[in-house]
Design a protein around this motif. Structure first.
Motif, mmCIF file in Angstrom:
data_model
loop_
_atom_site.group_PDB
_atom_site.id
_atom_site.type_symbol
_atom_site.label_atom_id
_atom_site.label_comp_id
_atom_site.label_asym_id
_atom_site.label_seq_id
_atom_site.Cartn_x
_atom_site.Cartn_y
_atom_site.Cartn_z
ATOM 1 N N SER A 1 -6.376 0.077 -17.086
ATOM 2 C CA SER A 1 -4.970 -0.079 -16.721
ATOM 3 C C SER A 1 -4.645 0.636 -15.415
ATOM 4 N N LYS A 2 -5.432 1.650 -15.079
ATOM 5 C CA LYS A 2 -5.173 2.403 -13.846
ATOM 6 C C LYS A 2 -5.422 1.543 -12.612
ATOM 7 N N LEU A 3 -6.378 0.620 -12.715
ATOM 8 C CA LEU A 3 -6.627 -0.282 -11.584
ATOM 9 C C LEU A 3 -5.408 -1.176 -11.355
ATOM 10 N N ALA A 4 -4.802 -1.651 -12.445
ATOM 11 C CA ALA A 4 -3.597 -2.473 -12.323
ATOM 12 C C ALA A 4 -2.444 -1.659 -11.740
ATOM 13 N N ARG A 5 -2.363 -0.380 -12.123
ATOM 14 C CA ARG A 5 -1.297 0.475 -11.584
ATOM 15 C C ARG A 5 -1.471 0.697 -10.082
ATOM 16 N N VAL A 6 -2.703 0.841 -9.642
ATOM 17 C CA VAL A 6 -2.963 0.998 -8.211
ATOM 18 C C VAL A 6 -2.499 -0.242 -7.455
ATOM 19 N N VAL A 7 -2.810 -1.422 -7.992
ATOM 20 C CA VAL A 7 -2.367 -2.666 -7.358
ATOM 21 C C VAL A 7 -0.845 -2.687 -7.249
ATOM 22 N N ASP A 8 -0.156 -2.312 -8.321
ATOM 23 C CA ASP A 8 1.306 -2.322 -8.314
ATOM 24 C C ASP A 8 1.874 -1.393 -7.241
ATOM 25 N N VAL A 9 1.333 -0.187 -7.152
ATOM 26 C CA VAL A 9 1.863 0.784 -6.189
ATOM 27 C C VAL A 9 1.633 0.296 -4.754
ATOM 28 N N VAL A 10 0.432 -0.169 -4.469
ATOM 29 C CA VAL A 10 0.117 -0.614 -3.113
ATOM 30 C C VAL A 10 0.928 -1.860 -2.752
ATOM 31 N N ALA A 11 1.190 -2.716 -3.739
ATOM 32 C CA ALA A 11 1.953 -3.940 -3.486
ATOM 33 C C ALA A 11 3.416 -3.648 -3.190
ATOM 34 N N LYS A 12 3.966 -2.597 -3.797
ATOM 35 C CA LYS A 12 5.395 -2.323 -3.659
ATOM 36 C C LYS A 12 5.684 -1.520 -2.390
ATOM 37 N N ARG A 13 5.302 -2.129 -1.272
ATOM 38 C CA ARG A 13 5.539 -1.575 0.065
ATOM 39 C C ARG A 13 5.677 -2.751 1.017
ATOM 40 N N PRO A 14 6.324 -2.570 2.164
ATOM 41 C CA PRO A 14 6.211 -3.622 3.180
ATOM 42 C C PRO A 14 4.729 -3.793 3.495
ATOM 43 N N GLN A 15 4.192 -5.023 3.343
ATOM 44 C CA GLN A 15 2.744 -5.175 3.319
ATOM 45 C C GLN A 15 2.280 -6.386 4.103
ATOM 46 N N VAL A 16 1.007 -6.380 4.442
ATOM 47 C CA VAL A 16 0.273 -7.584 4.800
ATOM 48 C C VAL A 16 -0.907 -7.655 3.838
ATOM 49 N N GLN A 17 -1.279 -8.850 3.453
ATOM 50 C CA GLN A 17 -2.279 -9.003 2.408
ATOM 51 C C GLN A 17 -3.618 -8.400 2.802
ATOM 52 N N GLU A 18 -3.974 -8.523 4.082
ATOM 53 C CA GLU A 18 -5.258 -7.992 4.530
ATOM 54 C C GLU A 18 -5.333 -6.480 4.338
ATOM 55 N N ARG A 19 -4.266 -5.774 4.724
ATOM 56 C CA ARG A 19 -4.264 -4.313 4.570
ATOM 57 C C ARG A 19 -4.221 -3.911 3.106
ATOM 58 N N MET A 20 -3.461 -4.647 2.316
ATOM 59 C CA MET A 20 -3.381 -4.357 0.887
ATOM 60 C C MET A 20 -4.765 -4.412 0.253
ATOM 61 N N THR A 21 -5.538 -5.433 0.603
ATOM 62 C CA THR A 21 -6.885 -5.592 0.054
ATOM 63 C C THR A 21 -7.781 -4.426 0.448
ATOM 64 N N GLU A 22 -7.756 -4.065 1.725
ATOM 65 C CA GLU A 22 -8.576 -2.967 2.224
ATOM 66 C C GLU A 22 -8.159 -1.635 1.601
ATOM 67 N N THR A 23 -6.856 -1.420 1.468
ATOM 68 C CA THR A 23 -6.363 -0.159 0.918
ATOM 69 C C THR A 23 -6.851 0.062 -0.500
ATOM 70 N N ILE A 24 -6.769 -0.979 -1.329
ATOM 71 C CA ILE A 24 -7.202 -0.862 -2.723
ATOM 72 C C ILE A 24 -8.690 -0.555 -2.796
ATOM 73 N N ALA A 25 -9.490 -1.266 -2.001
ATOM 74 C CA ALA A 25 -10.935 -1.033 -2.007
ATOM 75 C C ALA A 25 -11.273 0.391 -1.564
ATOM 76 N N ASP A 26 -10.617 0.858 -0.509
ATOM 77 C CA ASP A 26 -10.903 2.208 0.001
ATOM 78 C C ASP A 26 -10.479 3.284 -0.996
ATOM 79 N N LEU A 27 -9.354 3.070 -1.682
ATOM 80 C CA LEU A 27 -8.893 4.037 -2.677
ATOM 81 C C LEU A 27 -9.904 4.185 -3.810
ATOM 82 N N ILE A 28 -10.398 3.069 -4.302
ATOM 83 C CA ILE A 28 -11.355 3.127 -5.412
ATOM 84 C C ILE A 28 -12.650 3.794 -4.960
ATOM 85 N N MET A 29 -13.105 3.479 -3.760
ATOM 86 C CA MET A 29 -14.338 4.097 -3.252
ATOM 87 C C MET A 29 -14.172 5.608 -3.103
#
Length: 208
Positions: free
Chosen positions: A122-150
């Protein structure tokens, strides 16, 4: 208290301290009123009287990720001798394009290769929610999630795939309803090993 627990609590305190300042609701309300005037509307007519307040509360909600560090959700790890791919797919999200302030919605798929530690699903889903709830571009959102998990889970590899439909393409401009944007970010073994990357893609898109 164990030293590792002290370090975790210290890190959590630092993460909380790095949160942004709250939304300025009154400033948003004033700005919305000015926008209504600028487009030729009467913000004082009955149907629009409460619109600035509604929009301000809406922005406070859809941009709430600006006030939370998503790394907070990746601090509690569990020792687990599982060395195969862990995948959580079809994580639905809604975000807001920073170019036009229009929504884009879709699904995120996350896969990682543990290195002795796993994180709650469930924590992975929570990370997606937090990163999504910002002014965003999809490319950065994808990179941010991957870098956070790493950086926080420290797996041997991670892959993030996001599929989304963008209102800025469907209701304005080129107006192409049904067009989907797909982005991916891979790290570690998922990037360096083609077989591992293919495994991720197969497990995510296998509909059987």
């Amino acid at each position: 208290m164990a030293k590792s627990e002290e370090m975790t609590l210290s890190k959590l305190a630092a993460l909380h301290a790095s949160e942004y300042q709250p939304v300025d609701v009154e400033r948003i309300k004033h700005a919305v009123r000015e926008i209504l005037l600028a487009v030729g509307e009467d913000p004082d007519r009955e149907g629009l009287l409460e619109t600035p307040d509604r929009v301000a509360r809406m922005y406070a909600e859809v941009f709430s990720g600006l006030h939370t560090n998503p790394a907070i959700h990746l601090q509690k790890l569990f020792t687990q001798k599982h060395d195969e791919m862990v995948i959580v797919k079809d994580i639905e999200f809604a975000s807001c394009c920073e170019h036009h302030l229009l929504p884009f919605t879709g699904k995120a798929h996350i896969g990682y290769l543990p290195d002795g530690k796993v994180v709650g699903l469930s924590k992975l889903a929570r990370v997606v929610d937090v990163v999504a709830k910002r002014p965003q571009v999809q490319e950065r959102m994808t990179e941010t999630i991957a870098d956070l998990i790493m950086s926080e889970v420290q797996p041997r590899g991670v892959g993030v795939i996001i599929e989304a439909s963008h209102s800025c393409m469907t209701i304005r401009g080129v107006r192409k309803p049904g067009a989907m944007t797909i982005t991916s970010a891979v790290r570690g073994l998922v990037k360096s090993n083609p077989m591992t990357r293919n495994e991720l893609m197969t497990l995510v898109y296998n509909k059987s």
